[in-house]
Write a protein that holds these residues in place. Structure first.
Motif, PDB file in Angstrom:
ATOM      1  N   GLU A   1       0.822  -1.203   0.000  1.00  0.00           N
ATOM      2  CA  GLU A   1       0.000   0.000   0.000  1.00  0.00           C
ATOM      3  C   GLU A   1       0.863   1.263   0.000  1.00  0.00           C
ATOM      4  O   GLU A   1       0.520   2.260  -0.636  1.00  0.00           O
ATOM      5  CB  GLU A   1      -0.947  -0.003   1.209  1.00  0.00           C
ATOM      6  CG  GLU A   1      -1.958   1.133   1.196  1.00  0.00           C
ATOM      7  CD  GLU A   1      -2.973   1.026   2.325  1.00  0.00           C
ATOM      8  OE1 GLU A   1      -3.888   1.867   2.365  1.00  0.00           O
ATOM      9  OE2 GLU A   1      -2.851   0.112   3.170  1.00  0.00           O
ATOM     10  N   ARG A   2       1.995   1.217   0.682  1.00  0.00           N
ATOM     11  CA  ARG A   2       2.863   2.405   0.739  1.00  0.00           C
ATOM     12  C   ARG A   2       3.564   2.696  -0.587  1.00  0.00           C
ATOM     13  O   ARG A   2       4.141   3.780  -0.758  1.00  0.00           O
ATOM     14  CB  ARG A   2       3.914   2.231   1.833  1.00  0.00           C
ATOM     15  CG  ARG A   2       4.901   1.087   1.614  1.00  0.00           C
ATOM     16  CD  ARG A   2       5.992   1.099   2.677  1.00  0.00           C
ATOM     17  NE  ARG A   2       6.919  -0.007   2.519  1.00  0.00           N
ATOM     18  CZ  ARG A   2       6.797  -1.179   3.128  1.00  0.00           C
ATOM     19  NH1 ARG A   2       5.763  -1.381   3.949  1.00  0.00           N
ATOM     20  NH2 ARG A   2       7.683  -2.149   2.943  1.00  0.00           N
TER      21      ARG A   2
ATOM     22  N   GLN B   1       0.089   6.084  -3.914  1.00  0.00           N
ATOM     23  CA  GLN B   1      -0.488   7.214  -3.181  1.00  0.00           C
ATOM     24  C   GLN B   1      -1.995   6.989  -3.051  1.00  0.00           C
ATOM     25  O   GLN B   1      -2.738   7.171  -4.008  1.00  0.00           O
ATOM     26  CB  GLN B   1      -0.222   8.526  -3.928  1.00  0.00           C
ATOM     27  CG  GLN B   1       1.239   8.851  -4.153  1.00  0.00           C
ATOM     28  CD  GLN B   1       1.395  10.128  -4.952  1.00  0.00           C
ATOM     29  OE1 GLN B   1       0.811  11.170  -4.616  1.00  0.00           O
ATOM     30  NE2 GLN B   1       2.182  10.067  -6.013  1.00  0.00           N
TER      31      GLN B   1
END
Length: 358
Positions: free
Chosen positions: A170-171, A174
């Motif tokens: 997920e990181r 954005q």
């Protein structure tokens, strides 16, 4: 003296009437509050794609209690989806609700006293759409790009699992937290590069405003989403007979939604949500209605929720372990299935995703 006597008599009669039991007074109606973790186009109080949506649009619960003047059904559709449903349960404002797997697991982990009564909207696929001229051709191309999803929903967890399967976390993207309406607007204006969702993205692609480049349909079934009807434990304990009738109504809606001759009528019914029928046809293309609308709490469903709980903690969406012991309550569902002669109507699946022999 006569006037004083009459005055005292009037007072005495008034006191006697006040003390006497009241007969024939209407009982306070029992309002059954039912929530739905979604909302239709332009905030219409309808949804699509699940047997719970059928129960609402076809008034299955209202018909179940049509002859009970002291029972009322009140539906609430939540733009804030699953997290908003959890708030409703936490404040004792809901008795039952349609809710996706991640938010219901978050509620469970945070101590909400609920029971999982039957599946509805299980095995829902997830879609990935990208803005026109974004240059994104694959999931791997999402790295560093601006992606919309609605945090805290079952689509959020499914999206993370899809990213992980393609080497991303997920990181690595954005994330922009948007609901369905916000996602459509942002993707159309190209304020975001891509979005995870379902029918709203199919509709956008049909209009030529975006491109769908991936769907979990036909991919690993663990990437899909699950949902069900959740009940507030205190209401269930206080009103077991009412709970049974509520589940009966949802099972009838699931049966009707699973019958292939009803496909055209079903899509028209779901069209009350504002989603065009051709989009719903595409959404269910290649899927048997009984597969998508099964209410069964089978081994596959239970194993999926256990995996979702583990993944949710692994991804940092839940801080503590989710104890699912005693959460699934199939007795009301099983009673309805037996009484309605539906023991072999839906196919049960094992944890391995394979059909279980009858």
């Amino acid at each position: 003296m006569k006037r004083a006597f009459l005055s005292r008599l009037a007072v005495s009669l008034a006191l006697m009437l006040a003390a006497a039991p009241v007969t024939g007074q209407a009982e306070e109606p029992l309002v059954i509050h039912v929530g739905y973790a979604a909302i239709g186009v332009d905030n219409r109080p309808y949804a699509e794609g699940t047997s719970a949506a059928t129960a609402r649009a076809g008034e299955f619960l209202e018909k179940e209690f049509a002859n009970d003047r002291n029972v009322k059904i009140e539906w609430t559709f939540f733009k804030g989806a699953g997290p908003a449903v959890n708030e409703g349960f936490a404040n004792d404002q809901l008795d039952f609700a349609y809710q996706g797997d991640l938010p219901s697991l978050i509620g469970r982990a945070n101590g909400l006293k609920t029971k999982y009564l039957l599946a509805s909207g299980a095995r829902k696929p997830l879609y990935l759409a990208v803005a026109k001229a974004s240059g994104i051709k694959s999931i791997e191309d999402l790295k560093g790009r601006k992606i919309a999803l609605q945090r805290g929903t079952n689509g959020h967890l499914a999206a993370i699992k899809v990213l992980e399967a393609h080497g991303l976390k997920e990181r690595d993207v954005q994330v922009v937290n948007l609901d369905s309406a916000g996602t459509v607007a942002a993707l159309t204006s190209k304020d975001i590069d891509a979005a995870f969702g379902d029918t709203q993205l199919i509709n956008l692609a049909a209009k030529g405003a975006a491109d769908v480049i991936y769907t979990t349909k036909g991919d690993d079934p663990r990437f899909g989403r699950n949902a069900g009807i959740i009940g507030r434990e205190a209401f269930i304990d206080a009103h077991p007979e009412i709970t049974q009738r509520v589940v009966d109504a949802f099972v009838k809606a699931a049966q009707w939604s699973s019958d292939e001759p009803n496909r055209a009528a079903l899509l028209e019914l779901w069209h009350k949500s504002g989603t065009p029928v051709p989009i719903l046809e595409e959404y269910f293309k290649g899927d048997a209605l009984a597969y998508r609308n099964s209410p069964l709490i089978d081994e596959l469903l239970v194993s999926q929720y256990k995996e979702q709980g583990e993944k949710s903690k692994e991804f940092g969406l839940i801080r503590r372990d989710v104890d699912l012991e005693g959460w699934f309550e199939p007795r009301y569902l099983n009673s309805a299935i037996e009484r309605f002669g539906l023991l072999h109507f839906w196919q049960a699946y094992g944890a391995d995703g394979k059909p279980v022999a009858s």
